[in-house]
Each structure stands twice: as structure tokens, then as C-alpha cells.
Design a protein around this motif. Structure first.
Motif, PDB file in Angstrom:
ATOM      1  N   ILE A 247      -7.337  26.939  25.924  1.00  0.00           N
ATOM      2  CA  ILE A 247      -7.154  28.252  26.556  1.00  0.00           C
ATOM      3  C   ILE A 247      -7.715  28.197  27.971  1.00  0.00           C
ATOM      4  O   ILE A 247      -8.801  27.662  28.195  1.00  0.00           O
ATOM      5  N   ILE A 248      -6.954  28.732  28.906  1.00  0.00           N
ATOM      6  CA  ILE A 248      -7.386  28.790  30.304  1.00  0.00           C
ATOM      7  C   ILE A 248      -7.520  30.256  30.706  1.00  0.00           C
ATOM      8  O   ILE A 248      -6.576  31.041  30.574  1.00  0.00           O
ATOM      9  N   TYR A 249      -8.713  30.618  31.154  1.00  0.00           N
ATOM     10  CA  TYR A 249      -8.978  31.957  31.668  1.00  0.00           C
ATOM     11  C   TYR A 249      -9.108  31.850  33.176  1.00  0.00           C
ATOM     12  O   TYR A 249      -9.831  30.996  33.681  1.00  0.00           O
ATOM     13  N   THR A 250      -8.400  32.701  33.896  1.00  0.00           N
ATOM     14  CA  THR A 250      -8.528  32.711  35.355  1.00  0.00           C
ATOM     15  C   THR A 250      -8.736  34.153  35.819  1.00  0.00           C
ATOM     16  O   THR A 250      -8.358  35.104  35.131  1.00  0.00           O
ATOM     17  N   GLY A 251      -9.354  34.280  36.990  1.00  0.00           N
ATOM     18  CA  GLY A 251      -9.595  35.615  37.514  1.00  0.00           C
ATOM     19  C   GLY A 251      -9.827  35.603  39.004  1.00  0.00           C
ATOM     20  O   GLY A 251     -10.163  34.578  39.591  1.00  0.00           O
ATOM     21  N   GLY A 252      -9.610  36.735  39.593  1.00  0.00           N
ATOM     22  CA  GLY A 252      -9.815  36.913  41.026  1.00  0.00           C
ATOM     23  C   GLY A 252      -9.717  38.382  41.368  1.00  0.00           C
ATOM     24  O   GLY A 252      -9.727  39.248  40.493  1.00  0.00           O
ATOM     25  N   LYS A 253      -9.594  38.679  42.650  1.00  0.00           N
ATOM     26  CA  LYS A 253      -9.556  40.063  43.112  1.00  0.00           C
ATOM     27  C   LYS A 253      -8.329  40.812  42.616  1.00  0.00           C
ATOM     28  O   LYS A 253      -8.372  42.022  42.427  1.00  0.00           O
ATOM     29  N   THR A 254      -7.221  40.096  42.422  1.00  0.00           N
ATOM     30  CA  THR A 254      -5.983  40.778  42.041  1.00  0.00           C
ATOM     31  C   THR A 254      -5.807  40.946  40.544  1.00  0.00           C
ATOM     32  O   THR A 254      -4.942  41.698  40.099  1.00  0.00           O
ATOM     33  N   GLY A 255      -6.576  40.209  39.727  1.00  0.00           N
ATOM     34  CA  GLY A 255      -6.441  40.342  38.285  1.00  0.00           C
ATOM     35  C   GLY A 255      -6.901  39.112  37.534  1.00  0.00           C
ATOM     36  O   GLY A 255      -7.522  38.211  38.108  1.00  0.00           O
ATOM     37  N   TYR A 256      -6.570  39.094  36.240  1.00  0.00           N
ATOM     38  CA  TYR A 256      -7.020  38.040  35.349  1.00  0.00           C
ATOM     39  C   TYR A 256      -5.849  37.528  34.510  1.00  0.00           C
ATOM     40  O   TYR A 256      -4.844  38.220  34.374  1.00  0.00           O
ATOM     41  N   SER A 257      -6.021  36.345  33.939  1.00  0.00           N
ATOM     42  CA  SER A 257      -5.006  35.851  33.011  1.00  0.00           C
ATOM     43  C   SER A 257      -5.645  34.989  31.932  1.00  0.00           C
ATOM     44  O   SER A 257      -6.729  34.428  32.109  1.00  0.00           O
ATOM     45  N   GLU A 258      -4.945  34.908  30.827  1.00  0.00           N
ATOM     46  CA  GLU A 258      -5.314  34.049  29.704  1.00  0.00           C
ATOM     47  C   GLU A 258      -4.048  33.342  29.259  1.00  0.00           C
ATOM     48  O   GLU A 258      -3.034  33.991  28.986  1.00  0.00           O
ATOM     49  N   VAL A 259      -4.099  32.024  29.210  1.00  0.00           N
ATOM     50  CA  VAL A 259      -2.951  31.226  28.781  1.00  0.00           C
ATOM     51  C   VAL A 259      -3.437  30.277  27.696  1.00  0.00           C
ATOM     52  O   VAL A 259      -4.438  29.578  27.881  1.00  0.00           O
ATOM     53  N   GLY A 260      -2.729  30.253  26.567  1.00  0.00           N
ATOM     54  CA  GLY A 260      -3.140  29.417  25.451  1.00  0.00           C
ATOM     55  C   GLY A 260      -2.087  28.408  25.055  1.00  0.00           C
ATOM     56  O   GLY A 260      -0.904  28.751  24.915  1.00  0.00           O
ATOM     57  N   TYR A 261      -2.511  27.155  24.917  1.00  0.00           N
ATOM     58  CA  TYR A 261      -1.624  26.055  24.528  1.00  0.00           C
ATOM     59  C   TYR A 261      -2.089  25.476  23.202  1.00  0.00           C
ATOM     60  O   TYR A 261      -3.280  25.273  23.000  1.00  0.00           O
TER      61      TYR A 261
END
Length: 198
Positions: free
Chosen positions: A51-65
Motif C-alpha cells: 500500500i502506498i500513501y501519499t499526501g500534499g497540499k492538494t490532497g491524499y491518496s491510497e493505492v493498494g497492490y
């Protein structure tokens, strides 16, 4: 009749497999990004799941493989951490199945069936690749190196699949781009290009 029953059972089994990564359910429920990230990207490996969690000023994401699957789940969140959209996609490519979209107040505003107009399904694409020696990636891969990609598009008003992959001929690599009819899976166009990995 027996063949039809077996085909239906197999289709249901494959669809259940593609829609579930370690109890991850993608549905129309509202969600909140519940992590505090100390950097812009955090990787979490849980058995076969990356699972990759990313984030910044514009938002966040979670992607799971999942190491055993050709599909990943994707969840994008607003900067407020409320869900913006979520769904499934090929590991390298197109969204598949139902995608859900929310406004910033958390209200579900759209459900999109990304497979609409494609009688030749994502499962048919997998079978086509297997039968034609096209190496589709399972699980997570670093962005280095070439990975086969599968996308959706329109050509002359028709839904099509686009598959890009590498072949080796006489010690020379070439990129092949296939365009398949979204209804029948018939090859509409095949192109080859020299590929230089450097």
C-alpha cells in the motif's frame, strides 16, 4: 448448458477476485484518510499487499497492490481528508468496474461504470494477454523498467482497448501497441516502434 453454467461461475469467481484485496471493499460509503503522514509518501507492506500513501497540499491518496492480482485499488482524498473518488484499475492502466465520486461535503455525486460499452471485459483482456504471450504485471513494481500497460480509449466513436508491451527480436527490443475492439476483442491496429531503455 453445462458450459454456460461453468462460464457464469468462472466469471463470478474472477470478478470477486478482482474486487477484493485483503478485505478491501470499494463501495459508495464515505471514507476519511485516517493517516498522519510525516513525509509525502509512505509505503506499507502487509504480507502480499503493498500500500502506498501519499499526501500534499492538494490532497491524499491510497493505492493498494496485491502480488497475485493484475488490479489495484485507488482512493483519492480532498485536502480535508474526505474521500474524493475511489475504484479499481489495471496495475498499469485503465480504471475498471464501478468508480465512486464525492463532493467536498462527503455526498456521493456520481457512480460511473467504467466498463460500460466494453463487451470485451478486463477479464477477457487478461485471457487475451495470457494466450498471446503478453506479460501483464501483477502487484507493485517500481517505475524503473518497462511494464505492459492497458488503457481504454475511443477510436472513430468506438470503445477500444490499448495494450502496450515489449518484444525482443534479434536482440533488439521493440514496443508493440495494439488497439483492440472494445466489443469483440478483435485487433484493429498493431504498431511496432524501436525501444531504447536508456
Amino acid at each position: 448448458m453445462k458450459k454456460i453454467v461453468i462460464f457464469i461461475w468462472l466469471s463470478i469467481f474472477i470478478q470477486c477476485q478482482t474486487q477484493n484485496i485483503k478485505n478491501t471493499i470499494i463501495d459508495s460509503r464515505f471514507e476519511v484518510f485516517d493517516r498522519n503522514l510525516d513525509k509525502s509518501r509512505v509505503d506499507k507492506i502487509d504480507g502480499l499487499i503493498h500500500i502506498i500513501y501519499t499526501g500534499g497540499k492538494t490532497g491524499y491518496s491510497e493505492v493498494g497492490y496485491d502480488t497475485n492480482r493484475y488490479f489495484m485499488y485507488v482512493k483519492n482524498f480532498y485536502a480535508s481528508k474526505g474521500i474524493e473518488n475511489k475504484g479499481w484499475a489495471f496495475n498499469q492502466g485503465a480504471p475498471i468496474g464501478l468508480w465512486y465520486y464525492f463532493d467536498e461535503d462527503g455526498k456521493l455525486i456520481k457512480e460511473e461504470n467504467t466498463d460500460e460499452g466494453y463487451a470485451f471485459t478486463p477479464e477477457n483482456i487478461i485471457k487475451y494477454c495470457e494466450q498471446n504471450g503478453i506479460n501483464l504485471s501483477k502487484g507493485y513494481h517500481e517505475r524503473d523498467g518497462y511494464q505492459t500497460s492497458v488503457y481504454k480509449n475511443e477510436l472513430d466513436g468506438k470503445k477500444v482497448w490499448l495494450i502496450s508491451y515489449l518484444i525482443s527480436l534479434n536482440k533488439q527490443e521493440k514496443e508493440v501497441k495494439l488497439t483492440l475492439d472494445g466489443q469483440t476483442g478483435k485487433v484493429i491496429k498493431r504498431e511496432e516502434f524501436p525501444y531504447d531503455s536508456y
